[in-house]
Design a protein around this motif. Structure first.
Motif, short mmCIF file in Angstrom:
data_model
loop_
_atom_site.label_atom_id
_atom_site.label_comp_id
_atom_site.label_asym_id
_atom_site.label_seq_id
_atom_site.Cartn_x
_atom_site.Cartn_y
_atom_site.Cartn_z
N ASP A 160 16.42 3.33 -28.79
CA ASP A 160 16.09 2.55 -29.99
C ASP A 160 14.66 2.04 -29.84
OD1 ASP A 160 18.70 2.59 -31.36
OD2 ASP A 160 19.36 1.49 -29.58
N TRP A 161 13.75 2.61 -30.61
CA TRP A 161 12.33 2.23 -30.46
C TRP A 161 11.69 2.15 -31.83
CZ3 TRP A 161 9.60 0.27 -26.65
CH2 TRP A 161 8.21 0.25 -26.74
N THR A 162 10.80 1.17 -31.99
CA THR A 162 10.01 1.05 -33.21
C THR A 162 8.54 1.14 -32.83
OG1 THR A 162 11.66 -0.35 -34.28
CG2 THR A 162 9.44 -0.41 -35.19
N SER A 163 7.80 1.96 -33.58
CA SER A 163 6.38 2.14 -33.28
C SER A 163 5.64 0.81 -33.30
CB SER A 163 5.74 3.09 -34.30
OG SER A 163 4.34 3.10 -34.17
N THR A 164 4.90 0.53 -32.23
CA THR A 164 4.13 -0.71 -32.16
C THR A 164 2.86 -0.63 -33.02
OG1 THR A 164 3.04 0.10 -30.17
CG2 THR A 164 4.97 -1.30 -29.87
N HIS B 143 4.94 0.57 -36.96
CA HIS B 143 6.11 -0.26 -37.28
C HIS B 143 7.21 0.52 -38.00
CE1 HIS B 143 3.47 -3.48 -36.00
NE2 HIS B 143 2.61 -3.15 -36.94
N THR B 144 7.37 1.78 -37.59
CA THR B 144 8.44 2.61 -38.13
C THR B 144 9.43 2.95 -37.03
OG1 THR B 144 7.05 4.57 -37.72
CG2 THR B 144 7.03 3.65 -39.95
N PRO B 145 10.71 3.08 -37.37
CA PRO B 145 11.73 3.39 -36.36
C PRO B 145 11.49 4.77 -35.74
CG PRO B 145 12.73 2.59 -38.39
CD PRO B 145 11.30 2.86 -38.71
N MET B 146 11.70 4.85 -34.43
CA MET B 146 11.56 6.12 -33.70
C MET B 146 12.77 6.30 -32.79
SD MET B 146 7.51 5.74 -32.64
CE MET B 146 7.62 7.05 -31.41
N SER C 257 13.49 8.40 -28.75
CA SER C 257 12.12 8.77 -28.37
C SER C 257 12.06 9.25 -26.93
CB SER C 257 11.19 7.57 -28.54
OG SER C 257 10.85 7.37 -29.89
N SER D 198 13.20 11.55 -37.05
CA SER D 198 12.44 11.01 -38.18
C SER D 198 13.28 11.08 -39.44
CB SER D 198 11.14 11.80 -38.39
OG SER D 198 10.56 11.49 -39.63
#
Length: 206
Positions: free
Chosen positions: A140-144, A147-150, A153, A165
């Protein structure tokens, strides 16, 4: 149209060549080695100079020998056929990623275990090519940055990662990533995420 070009006209060319049984991979819009080879075969069979590039005479001949592709032929919903693996993918545990066919093949000791449709970054944020290793993973990761869910990853190059995506799943190839390798089949990617280990090889190639 020639090797290295990318356009919607090339996508149509590829769909027509597929109708003529000269290409097996789905249209991508990118003119690479497979398209060049198919065009040469077509030109040879129609008395044209076998340059591998498409001039007006070749294009008109292709159009005359095929019909206008449907939207489904231009952008098939089914999984794309995997490209011939790069030689660097033939040993060990590898995510083998072809930009030309827009596929990811998970390979172990030269055998394809599973495969995925993928898309890449735009011209402004290109996906890097070369040989890498999985540096770290995050389910569970969100782009720093964006700010979109990834989800799922698997990072391999300075913030670039293979990940699910939702935009790719919804819009297909009408969009692009910010450099990551996007996957649209969440269920299959979840299974791959569990198999891939930190340190496994990643090869991105044309």
């Amino acid at each position: 149209m020639a090797n290295g070009d990318e356009s919607e006209q090339i996508r149509e060319l590829q769909a027509r060549l597929k109708q003529l049984k000269l290409m097996s991979v789905a249209p991508t819009g990118f003119y690479g080695s497979k398209t060049t080879a198919a065009v040469k075969v077509f030109q040879s069979g129609h008395g044209l100079p076998a340059t591998g590039s498409v001039d007006d005479a070749t294009w008109k001949t292709v159009q005359g020998a095929s019909r206008k592709p449907t939207e489904a032929e231009l952008r098939p919903p089914t999984t794309i056929e995997v490209d011939t693996p790069d030689p660097r993918c033939m040993r060990g545990r590898v995510m083998c990623i072809s930009k030309e066919s827009r596929t990811l093949a998970w390979m172990i000791d030269g055998k394809i275990v599973s495969s995925f449709d993928v898309r890449f970054g735009s011209e402004n944020t290109p996906t890097r090519e070369g040989e890498f290793k999985v540096e770290w993973k995050a389910k569970d990761w969100t782009s720093t940055i964006y700010h979109t869910p990834m989800p799922y990853s698997m990072f391999f190059s300075q913030g670039q990662a293979v990940h699910y995506s939702s935009d790719f799943a919804a819009r297909g190839y009408s969009g692009a990533s910010h450099g990551c390798v996007n996957v649209r089949d969440k269920g299959k990617l979840a299974a791959l995420f569990d198999q891939v280990k930190v340190g496994d090889k990643v090869v991105v190639y044309w």
